[in-house]
Design a protein around this motif. Structure first.
Motif, PDB file in Angstrom:
ATOM      1  N   SER A  54       0.795  -1.219   0.000  1.00 38.02           N
ATOM      2  CA  SER A  54       0.000   0.000   0.000  1.00 38.02           C
ATOM      3  C   SER A  54       0.831   1.275   0.000  1.00 38.02           C
ATOM      4  N   PHE A  55       1.962   1.253   0.714  1.00 37.77           N
ATOM      5  CA  PHE A  55       2.619   2.527   1.015  1.00 37.77           C
ATOM      6  C   PHE A  55       3.970   2.760   0.318  1.00 37.77           C
ATOM      7  N   ASN A 284      -0.925  11.747   4.792  1.00 43.95           N
ATOM      8  CA  ASN A 284       0.013  11.416   3.730  1.00 43.95           C
ATOM      9  C   ASN A 284      -0.732  10.928   2.492  1.00 43.95           C
ATOM     10  N   SER A 285      -0.201  11.232   1.326  1.00 43.80           N
ATOM     11  CA  SER A 285      -0.865  10.850   0.074  1.00 43.80           C
ATOM     12  C   SER A 285      -0.919   9.340  -0.115  1.00 43.80           C
ATOM     13  N   SER A 286      -0.039   8.607   0.580  1.00 39.89           N
ATOM     14  CA  SER A 286      -0.049   7.146   0.458  1.00 39.89           C
ATOM     15  C   SER A 286      -1.215   6.522   1.212  1.00 39.89           C
ATOM     16  N   ILE A 328     -11.892  21.548   0.715  1.00 43.57           N
ATOM     17  CA  ILE A 328     -12.930  21.149  -0.244  1.00 43.57           C
ATOM     18  C   ILE A 328     -12.463  21.420  -1.675  1.00 43.57           C
ATOM     19  N   ARG A 329     -11.815  22.566  -1.880  1.00 41.20           N
ATOM     20  CA  ARG A 329     -11.360  22.918  -3.223  1.00 41.20           C
ATOM     21  C   ARG A 329     -10.272  21.966  -3.713  1.00 41.20           C
ATOM     22  N   GLY A 330      -9.497  21.389  -2.794  1.00 44.30           N
ATOM     23  CA  GLY A 330      -8.432  20.468  -3.188  1.00 44.30           C
ATOM     24  C   GLY A 330      -7.066  21.111  -3.222  1.00 44.30           C
ATOM     25  N   ASN A 331      -6.980  22.390  -2.846  1.00 42.87           N
ATOM     26  CA  ASN A 331      -5.662  23.007  -2.716  1.00 42.87           C
ATOM     27  C   ASN A 331      -4.882  22.346  -1.592  1.00 42.87           C
ATOM     28  N   LEU A 332      -5.604  22.030  -0.540  1.00 40.93           N
ATOM     29  CA  LEU A 332      -5.024  21.433   0.661  1.00 40.93           C
ATOM     30  C   LEU A 332      -5.475  19.979   0.746  1.00 40.93           C
ATOM     31  N   LEU A 333      -4.541  19.085   1.016  1.00 42.01           N
ATOM     32  CA  LEU A 333      -4.832  17.643   1.144  1.00 42.01           C
ATOM     33  C   LEU A 333      -5.575  17.116  -0.090  1.00 42.01           C
ATOM     34  N   PRO A 334      -5.012  17.288  -1.275  1.00 40.63           N
ATOM     35  CA  PRO A 334      -5.725  16.882  -2.494  1.00 40.63           C
ATOM     36  C   PRO A 334      -5.993  15.385  -2.596  1.00 40.63           C
TER      37      PRO A 334
END
Length: 1111
Positions: A54-55, A284-286, A328-334
């Motif tokens: 997974s990571f 984290n994105s993973s 919500i916009r996805g700028n942060l934590l996309p």
């Protein structure tokens, strides 16, 4: 090597004890837990296989390969083999396989490298399982306390068995109107075309090629259960029941977020979940992480997606509204999934392009309300009594579609029923909420006892209710629905009193790790208490109550304040004061405020204010704009709360009786809009036949959206009205399923407007355009739309002069449309060419079940005749979808009948065939009779007016001896005579499937009647026998009467115009005394006279009261 030595020592025979011959007991296995732990340590790679898969990222994999090659665990060839394995997961699989197959040093080298790495990927691989386990345990403890509150013991209504509705964005109604108005106009009904989505699949891709949604939005009106769904999801996820591929769920409520000013994303996670020591790992994105933002409508800030400062650093501190906006916009934590819940109006502030999936929580249906009541209030049949009251007071029924209000309504009605004062049950919302507050103020007095006297009520209740009302009112003006402890103190509310019966009954306390908040049990309760505050204060206030400042414009006197409230309500675009003014009006009704006598300083009322308010509201009904808006309809709701219902009842009666012609003034249109909300009868079938014109349609247009079946026949509509109706059918809010526009003046231009609407409409299933003038051009427009439309199942083009060209266009539709079930093209001069094209289409079409293809036989050259029949029957031999075919008046002759017979030999799906008024003669009918012997599909056959005589009738009778499906045979107006009737009677002695036999005007006499009577003594399946217009006479009546004494199947007998006379009437009366199955008999036109009529009526009263007799 140490591990190998340890392994060898475990298997050493010297450490075993001999036990009965060659069996051994392993001493070390007695400590199973210790052994298991050691065994797990042996397999570090298998233990962490899922995390590795997974990571691990491509850069980290490069680092691993480089290190293992450097320490000689991997050769260059093995490194190359891993890199060429394919996708990243395949490479990781290859790595673990190769390393596992090596000496223990390989596994240790991999483990040592990862454990010594400071990267986030390594930390996730090592700590993921323990972090997730701990997080789930924390969430389960936190949300387990709500399980009892959230659960419904009835299995059919439990949240586990309910589904969300997948919607295509928000409708205008949801974005602009009050929650209760939304529920009212839709009557809690689910839109049929919407896809249902279970909670398990909420975050899954909808198709194999789509991706999971990043931002999901779930909307629902106040009290529908949004937070309940969220808590249920969290409990299910924490227990591993759903969304197992989601690593972390981070739930937040906007009530909690209201207490925060400026912080970063990581700090927010750390504050809410202290056990997650390193939030960067979770974000984290993973990791697949889900952030839940529950209750956007309770957020104190307005999200500004156009001006919010961009932020993409999870460590950077920004204002709370900018933080949420950027997430919500996805700028942060996309890479983090987001689930937002909200009431619909506030949810519309999120730009549609940012939301990947919108779902809606449906309310209770009427059936579910009944299930709820019967399950929770079954004692002493209270559930059915409450249900009966709701059915007779639809305004309360509509409110019960919201589960939270359903509890309030049912609890209150139960409390009143259990009291010993025998009070009448409330009929308005105001009266019901007054009883609810009174019930909660009685300090927990056990139900069923005599209520506490008003003077004995706790002295603080009046003050508490007044302060709660003030809090509710000014909160309502600010769109504020959650309150802090500081807010309560600011309005003079003692926090200790919030735990009293009244306080705890109207306020709900919510505690979290961050903040404690209060809210009213339901939005409507806040509106009711706000109305009580305004009602009491307006009698003594000298300044505008809509401003908390004393420096506002002076307003003296109750009536001025009342006008001010309605002025603000009418001007509010979102309708958020609609229910408030309903309650304010209802409080002028003495019956409604009676339960609050000990809680409010109401004073004496001589009824003058109620009379004045009724006049004021009726004045507002007259003075509105050209279009009836929901603001205007709310005035009719206010009249209902005032119990001033004369106008409401008058319009309802006129609508039910179809007497609205010439009466639809603006007040009538407003009331009609109201009736479409609260009356299921009016909305299910709205009959506006001969009642409307262009102006009234335009006036009513917004309210017609929510009808189910709209009847607009004979209104002389022209094409300009079709433009209006086209816009109506194109609206996203449209709930209309059936529209009848028969007998108007619609041409091809109007048909074009309707066709444009059909391209986008997703609700209309039936369209009736009978007797207009759309012509072939209009038929083409509609045909083009029907090629795309996948909802409409029935369309009626009867008498529209569509001709052969229009029929050809519709034939093209039948070749590609897979939804259309019924098509009526009667009286359209489609000719043989048109019939042939439709017939060819039927060879392919498998969905059309009913085709009415009838031509007016005014000009024979325009009917389909034998030529068209040949093509049609060829199609029938292949078609397996058509179940009903109407070919009345088509000049079909013997050749056409023979072709039909050939088709019936092969086609066993056609059930209803109407060949009335053609030219079949005996030869043609004989051919059809031959087919009926073997056909196993035909249920009804209409052959009236076909020049049939005895020869063909004998063939039909012979066919009935073996046929086992035919239930209706219609031979009216054919000269089959006594001989033909006798043959049919003989067949009836054997046949056991025929239910209806129509023999009107077949030249039958006494002998035929006697034969039929004899058959009825044997036959026990025939239910309807029509012998109108024959010459049965007295003897025939006598025979039939004797047969009725023993027959137990016949329910309807028509002997109209059969020369029975007085004696025949006496025979029939005698039969009625003994026969109890007959429910209808027609003896009109038989010269019975007054004496015979009296004999019959006496017989009915004596022993056959259930039988209807026309004399």
């Amino acid at each position: 090597m140490e591990r190998k030595t340890h392994y060898d020592s475990i298997m050493d025979r010297s450490k075993r004890i001999t036990w009965q011959d060659d069996c051994y007991v392993d001493l070390q296995s007695t400590c199973s837990a210790s052994s298991r732990a050691e065994t797990e340590e042996l397999g570090w790679i298998p233990k962490h296989q899922d995390q590795l898969q997974s990571f691990i990222t491509p850069p980290f994999l490069e680092e691993i390969l480089s290190h293992l090659t450097k320490v000689d665990v991997l050769s260059s060839a093995e490194e190359t083999k891993i890199k060429e394995a394919g996708q990243l997961q395949d490479q990781v699989n290859m790595l673990t396989t190769i390393v596992t197959d090596k000496d223990i040093q390989g596994s240790d080298a991999l483990q040592g490298f990862i454990e010594s790495s400071s990267s986030q990927v390594a930390q996730l691989i090592i700590n993921h399982d323990s972090m997730v386990k701990q997080h789930k345990e924390v969430l389960l403890r936190r949300y387990e306390q709500y399980r009892e509150r959230d659960s419904v013991s009835c299995p059919k209504l439990n949240i586990s068995s309910r589904t969300l509705l997948l919607v295509d964005g928000l409708s205008d109604l949801q974005q602009k109107e009050h929650d209760l108005m939304q529920v009212g106009v839709t009557r809690g009904g689910k839109r049929n075309h919407l896809r249902q989505l279970g909670l398990v699949k909420l975050f899954e891709p909808l198709t194999r090629v789509s991706v999971p949604p990043r931002v999901s939005l779930t909307v629902g009106v106040a009290g529908i259960g949004k937070t309940t769904w969220v808590r249920h999801f969290i409990r299910q996820w924490s227990q591993g029941a759903i969304c197992t591929d989601v690593h972390f769920v981070l739930p937040f409520t906007f009530c909690e977020l209201n207490s925060m000013e400026k912080l970063s994303a990581e700090k927010l996670v750390k504050m809410s979940f202290p056990h997650l020591t390193d939030p960067s790992l979770v974000l984290n994105s993973s990791c697949r992480t889900l952030i839940i933002l529950d209750g956007l409508d309770e957020f104190r800030c307005t999200l500004n997606f156009s001006d919010a400062a961009p932020c993409n650093d999870p460590k950077k501190e920004v204002s709370i509204d900018d933080l949420i906006t950027n997430i919500i916009r996805g700028n942060l934590l996309p890479d983090v999934a987001v689930w937002v819940t909200s009431r619909p109006a506030v949810a519309s502030l999120i730009p549609g392009g940012l939301v990947d999936r919108v779902t809606e929580i449906p309310g209770f249906s009427p059936n579910e309300v009944q299930i709820f009541l019967n399950h929770h209030f079954s004692e002493r049949d209270f559930g059915s009594k409450i249900w009966a009251h709701l059915e007779s007071n639809q305004i309360l029924m509509v409110m019960c579609y919201i589960p939270c209000i359903c509890w309030i309504v049912a609890d209150t009605l139960l409390y009143i029923m259990q009291g010993e004062t025998q009070e009448s049950l409330p009929k308005t919302c105001t009266e019901l909420y007054a009883h609810f507050c009174s019930m909660k103020a009685e300090l927990g007095e056990p139900r069923g006892r005599e209520p506490v006297k008003m003077e004995q009520l706790h002295g603080s209740n009046r003050k508490l209710l007044g302060n709660l009302g003030r809090l509710a009112f000014y909160g309502l003006l600010k769109h504020k629905y959650t309150f802090s402890e500081q807010d309560l103190r600011a309005y003079g509310i003692d926090l200790l009193l919030t735990q009293s019966s009244l306080g705890a009954g109207v306020l709900v306390r919510e505690e979290s790790a961050i903040h404690t908040t209060y809210r009213f049990t339901h939005l409507t309760l806040q509106e009711f208490l706000a109305a009580t505050f305004y009602h009491v204060s307006s009698k003594r206030a000298i300044f505008d109550l809509f401003s908390e400042s004393t420096m506002s414009w002076p307003k003296i006197g109750f009536q001025n304040h009342f006008r001010s409230a309605f002025q603000h309500s009418q001007q509010a675009e979102d309708g958020h004061l609609d229910v408030f003014v309903r309650f304010l009006t209802g409080l002028l009704c003495p019956v409604a405020v009676k339960p609050l006598a000990g809680l409010l300083a109401i004073g004496k009322d001589d009824g003058s204010q109620k009379t004045w308010a009724a006049g004021f509201l009726q004045g507002l009904l007259v003075s509105g704009g050209a279009v009836v808006s929901l603001r205007a309809v709310n005035l009719a709701y206010c009249l209902q709360e005032l119990q001033h219902t004369e106008l409401l009842r008058s319009v309802e009666d006129d609508l039910r009786l179809g007497n609205l012609a010439g009466k639809l003034t603006r007040p009538h249109c407003v009331v009609l809009g109201y009736l479409l909300h609260v009356s299921p009868e009016c909305s299910n079938q709205t009959n506006l036949t001969s009642s409307l014109n262009y102006a009234t349609v335009k006036c009513l247009l917004p309210q017609l959206l929510y009808c189910s079946h709209l009847r607009l026949e004979n209104n002389r509509f022209k094409d300009d009205v079709m433009e209006l109706l086209g816009s109506l059918l194109s609206a996203k809010d449209c709930h209309i399923r059936k529209v009848s526009l028969a007998e108007n003046s619609i041409t091809n231009k109007g048909a074009k407007a309707l066709s444009r609407a059909l391209l986008v409409n997703r609700t209309l299933t039936s369209l009736n355009l009978r007797s207009n003038n759309i012509g072939s051009k209009g038929a083409k427009f509609l045909a083009e739309a029907l090629k795309m439309n996948q909802v409409l199942i029935s369309i009626n083009f009867q008498n529209n002069a569509i001709e052969e060209e229009g029929a050809q266009a519709l034939a093209d539709v039948l070749q590609c449309n897979r939804k259309l079930v019924s098509l009526n093209i009667r009286k359209n001069t489609i000719g043989a060419g048109g019939a042939k094209r439709i017939a060819d289409a039927l060879k392919i079409n498998r969905t059309l079940t009913k085709l009415i293809q009838v031509e007016a036989a005014v000009c024979l050259s325009n009917s389909i005749s034998n030529r068209g029949m040949t093509a049609l029957t060829k199609a029938l031999r292949l078609n397996r979808g058509l179940v009903s075919l109407n070919l009345r008046e088509n000049s079909i002759g013997v050749e056409g009948a023979k072709n039909m017979a050939y088709a019936l030999h092969e086609n066993h799906s056609l059930q209803d065939l109407d060949l009335t008024a053609n030219l079949l003669h005996d030869e043609g009918v004989q051919a059809i009779a031959g087919a009926i012997k073997f056909n196993r599909g035909l249920i009804s056959l209409h052959l009236q007016w076909n020049f049939i005589k005895t020869k063909a009738t004998k063939a039909l009778a012979h066919a009935l001896l073996s046929n086992s499906t035919m239930q209706l045979l219609d031979l009216q107006e054919n000269a089959i005579g006594n001989e033909g009737v006798i043959c049919l009677a003989e067949a009836l002695k054997t046949n056991t499937c025929l239910r209806t036999l129509c023999l009107q005007g077949v030249s039958a006499g006494m002998t035929g009647a006697i034969a039929m009577a004899e058959a009825l003594t044997t036959n026990q399946t025939l239910q309807t026998l029509d012998l109108r217009g024959n010459a049965v006479g007295m003897e025939g009546a006598k025979a039939l009467a004797n047969a009725l004494k023993s027959n137990r199947s016949l329910k309807s007998l028509n002997l109209q115009e059969n020369s029975l006379g007085m004696d025949g009437a006496i025979f029939i009366a005698t039969a009625l005394k003994g026969n109890h199955q007959l429910t209808y008999i027609n003896l009109q036109g038989n010269g019975i006279g007054e004496s015979g009529a009296k004999v019959i009526s006496d017989a009915i009263r004596a022993s056959a009261s259930g039988c209807v007799v026309d004399i």
